[in-house]
Design an enzyme around this catalytic site. Structure first.
Site, PDB file in Angstrom:
ATOM      1  N   SER A 102       0.858  -1.340  -0.160  1.00  0.00           N
ATOM      2  CA  SER A 102       0.257   0.039  -0.001  1.00  0.00           C
ATOM      3  C   SER A 102       0.871   1.206   0.070  1.00  0.00           C
ATOM      4  CB  SER A 102      -1.011  -0.047   1.196  1.00  0.00           C
ATOM      5  OG  SER A 102      -1.845   0.925   1.218  1.00  0.00           O
ATOM      6  N   ASP A 218      -8.849  -5.566  -5.740  1.00  0.00           N
ATOM      7  CA  ASP A 218      -8.403  -4.245  -5.252  1.00  0.00           C
ATOM      8  C   ASP A 218      -9.199  -3.091  -5.828  1.00  0.00           C
ATOM      9  OD1 ASP A 218      -7.094  -2.145  -3.663  1.00  0.00           O
ATOM     10  OD2 ASP A 218      -5.289  -3.128  -3.814  1.00  0.00           O
ATOM     11  N   HIS A 246      -7.582  -5.456  -1.009  1.00  0.00           N
ATOM     12  CA  HIS A 246      -6.331  -4.698  -0.689  1.00  0.00           C
ATOM     13  C   HIS A 246      -5.358  -5.408  -0.069  1.00  0.00           C
ATOM     14  CE1 HIS A 246      -3.982  -1.090  -1.098  1.00  0.00           C
ATOM     15  NE2 HIS A 246      -4.014  -0.916   0.126  1.00  0.00           N
TER      16      HIS A 246
END
Length: 271
Positions: A102, A218, A246
């Site tokens: 991320s 995602d 995610h």
């Protein structure tokens, strides 16, 4: 998921004097694990031990989170990357493997681009090159996360992180929903840092062998970013987890950790 792990903190000093808490566990070659936006080292609880057969894992609390200082300024992915280098310097580590997910993947891009001599192998997960070239989340996702009701916004974030089927057998608590101790100015700083990230021009300069991982479902960082990064970084291999959202690294933990471990220990990994 396991409960919150208790690891001792040590502290490094950033260039501007900010105290940076970091944690090390396991034995072996150093592997830096970088968490997502406005999260601390607990993002990696229950996962880091997957790598302890070959590596010692190093995490940190970004400035603004965990036990680190929480200054009013200094929030950018470039500065976070320099903070990573400060931690490595404090530990006396000249070269490490780096795995960022991320926003941590955005930070890892800068670590590898600006300090190639410090990165042996690079893993980028559920991330984006940022800027006008990156594929950003759509407006409905932004609206869901900006709801005035904190519980509704948290539920929306949880749904973006994990598929409903996985959550039925893994009811939490989850370690990826933000550091509850981060003050508002730090959360804003992290958000702006992630939103302003743009490493597009620097990516071709990453010479480190790179593995790119992404969840196929995602919506936080759309999976089209995987192909963008792979086309831009010279030496890459990729893997998509078709049903994951995610937090693929938790939902597909066994497969994802095995892929990362194999990449880090594959022939030529000492180059």
């Amino acid at each position: 998921m396991t409960g919150t792990e208790r690891l001792p903190h040590a502290f490094a000093r950033a260039q501007d004097g900010t105290a940076l808490a970091h944690q090390r566990s396991g034995d072996g070659a150093p592997l830096v694990l970088l968490a997502g936006q406005a999260n601390n080292h607990h993002w990696w609880d229950g996962i880091r031990e997957d790598f302890h057969g070959t590596h010692s894992t190093i995490t940190m609390d970004y400035r603004g989170t965990g036990a680190s200082d929480k200054p009013e300024t200094g929030y950018s992915t470039e500065q976070f990357a320099e903070d990573v280098i400060a931690v490595l310097d404090a530990l006396g580590i000249e070269r490490a493997d780096v795995y960022g997910t991320s926003m941590g993947g955005r930070v890892a891009q800068w670590v590898a681009a600006r300090h190639p001599e410090r990165v042996r192998r690079l893993v980028l997960g559920c991330t984006s090159p940022g800027g006008r070239h990156g594929v950003e989340r759509d407006a409905s996702v932004r609206r869901a996360l900006a709801q005035p009701d904190p519980q509704a916004a948290r539920e929306a974030l949880t749904d973006l992180m994990y598929s409903p089927s996985w959550r039925t057998t893994h009811p939490g608590p989850y370690n990826t929903l933000g550091d509850p101790g981060a003050p508002p100015h730090a959360r804003r700083g992290h958000l702006l840092a992630s939103n302003r990230h743009d490493a597009w021009d620097a990516l071709p300069g990453i010479t480190t062998p790179t593995l790119i991982l992404h969840g196929g479902q995602d919506r936080m960082a759309p999976p089209d970013n995987l192909a963008l990064l792979a086309a831009r970084i010279p030496d890459t291999r990729t893997h998509l987890f078709p049903e994951a959202r995610h937090a693929y690294f938790e939902e597909c933990r066994a497969e994802a950790s095995a892929l990362v471990s194999a990449f880090l220990t594959s022939p030529g990994a000492s180059n």
